[in-house]
Design an enzyme around this catalytic site. Structure first.
Site, short mmCIF file in Angstrom:
data_model
loop_
_atom_site.label_atom_id
_atom_site.label_comp_id
_atom_site.label_asym_id
_atom_site.label_seq_id
_atom_site.Cartn_x
_atom_site.Cartn_y
_atom_site.Cartn_z
N ALA A 166 0.84 -1.20 0.00
CA ALA A 166 0.00 0.00 0.00
C ALA A 166 0.88 1.26 0.00
O ALA A 166 0.65 2.20 -0.77
CB ALA A 166 -0.90 0.00 1.23
N TYR A 167 1.87 1.24 0.85
CA TYR A 167 2.74 2.41 0.98
C TYR A 167 3.46 2.71 -0.34
O TYR A 167 3.43 3.84 -0.84
CB TYR A 167 3.75 2.15 2.11
CG TYR A 167 4.64 3.32 2.44
CD1 TYR A 167 4.16 4.39 3.17
CD2 TYR A 167 5.97 3.33 2.04
CE1 TYR A 167 4.98 5.47 3.49
CE2 TYR A 167 6.81 4.39 2.36
CZ TYR A 167 6.31 5.46 3.09
OH TYR A 167 7.13 6.52 3.40
N SER A 168 4.10 1.68 -0.91
CA SER A 168 4.86 1.89 -2.15
C SER A 168 3.94 2.34 -3.28
O SER A 168 4.30 3.23 -4.07
CB SER A 168 5.56 0.59 -2.56
OG SER A 168 6.45 0.16 -1.56
N SER A 170 1.07 3.96 -2.98
CA SER A 170 0.61 5.34 -2.74
C SER A 170 1.69 6.34 -3.12
O SER A 170 1.41 7.41 -3.68
CB SER A 170 0.20 5.53 -1.28
OG SER A 170 1.34 5.51 -0.41
#
Ligand SMILES: NC(=O)c1ccc[n+]([C@@H]2O[C@H](COP(=O)([O-])OP(=O)(O)OC[C@H]3O[C@@H](n4cnc5c(N)ncnc54)[C@H](O)[C@@H]3O)[C@@H](O)[C@H]2O)c1
Length: 260
Positions: A166-168, A170
């Site tokens: 999710a982080y990468s 986003s």
């Protein structure tokens, strides 16, 4: 109301510039707030952690800095717009936005194990939040014919860190938004850029699983973490009038991990 163009709009000085910092209560945003205020900028402090913002305001005020706490969630468009209106009323304009608000969500697991709600939550803060805060300051910057927008992305957005779907994702999407907006406002005196740090020791990194941090750190050719001061120095330059011919770009701050 002070004139929006009273500060110098040439060179590297930020004396008299009006800047909003999001995620100001902790880590990178907190360091950058202090760096900016020591250099004479007026800083609006946005974060959802109201008590930490109040403590930072008191700390900065002791050294003569001029800051305005703006407690808000970056995904709450009405609250963000109201905060920008407040800062424009108080200081007469907005020259810079440094968007540091961000979350990692659950990490250290593969994509198929990530809960949809967790994925959506990360996208909402890191991507939608960036869209909301940028959209809130750009109309004033257009009126002024001047503005500097800087988002803290991440090396994970360029390379994709396993265990951080999710982080990468986003941050990759944020880099895409920066490329679009850099072009859209290129003739309006507004630059829109991102910074991609590798690992900086902050409360965000402290809560990651050790194996996730080991992976990220092991990939840095300089074999050390980035310091908070190094982030502030780079952000400060991109926020300055001197950084006038770079837009839509993602600056590397990764000790050599990304050379593109
Ligand atoms: N620390 C690193 O190694 C690193 C590396 C690359 C990118 N980044 C990015 O840098 C930025 C700052 O990270 P940090 O390490 O200082 O983290 P941090 O956790 O220390 O600070 C993040 C701040 O953002 C605030 N915040 C979170 N969600 C918010 C929301 N919805 N609305 C308003 N405020 C919110 C938090 O309250 C906190 O004060 C983040 O975008 C992060 O993704 C950090």
């Amino acid at each position: 109301m002070p004139a929006p163009f009273s500060p110098s709009l040439t060179g590297t000085s930020l004396e008299g510039h009006v800047v909003m910092v999001t995620g100001a209560a902790s880590g990178i945003g907190r360091e950058c707030t202090q760096w900016l205020s020591e250099r004479g900028a007026h800083v609006a402090l946005m974060d959802r952690d109201e008590s930490a913002l109040a403590a930072l305001r008191d700390k900065v005020a002791v050294s003569g800095g001029d800051v305005l706490p703006a407690p808000a969630d970056v995904t709450d468009q009405a609250a963000v717009v109201a905060a920008v209106d407040d800062m424009v009323r108080r200081w007469g304009g907005v020259h810079g936005l440094l968007n540091c608000a961000g979350i990692t969500g659950t990490t250290g697991i593969r994509s198929h194990e990530v809960e949809l709600q967790d994925f959506e939550n990360v996208m909402r803060v890191n991507l939608h939040g960036a869209f909301v805060v940028g959209s809130a300051v750009i109309p004033t910057m257009l009126q002024q014919g001047y503005g500097r927008v800087v988002h803290i992305a991440s090396i994970s957005g360029k390379e994709g860190n396993p265990g951080m779907a999710a982080y990468s994702t986003s941050k990759a999407a944020l880099i895409g938004l920066v490329k679009v907006q850099g072009k859209e406002y290129a003739e309006d005196g507004i630059t829109v850029n991102a910074i991609s740090p590798a690992v900086v020791q902050t409360p965000m990194v402290a809560q990651l699983p050790p194996q996730q941090v080991d992976y990220m750190t092991s990939r840095i050719p300089m074999r050390r973490c980035c310091t908070l001061f190094e982030v502030a120095e780079m952000a400060g330059w991109i926020l300055s009038p001197a950084a006038s011919f770079t837009t839509g770009f993602t600056f590397d701050l990764s000790g050599g991990r990304a050379t593109y």
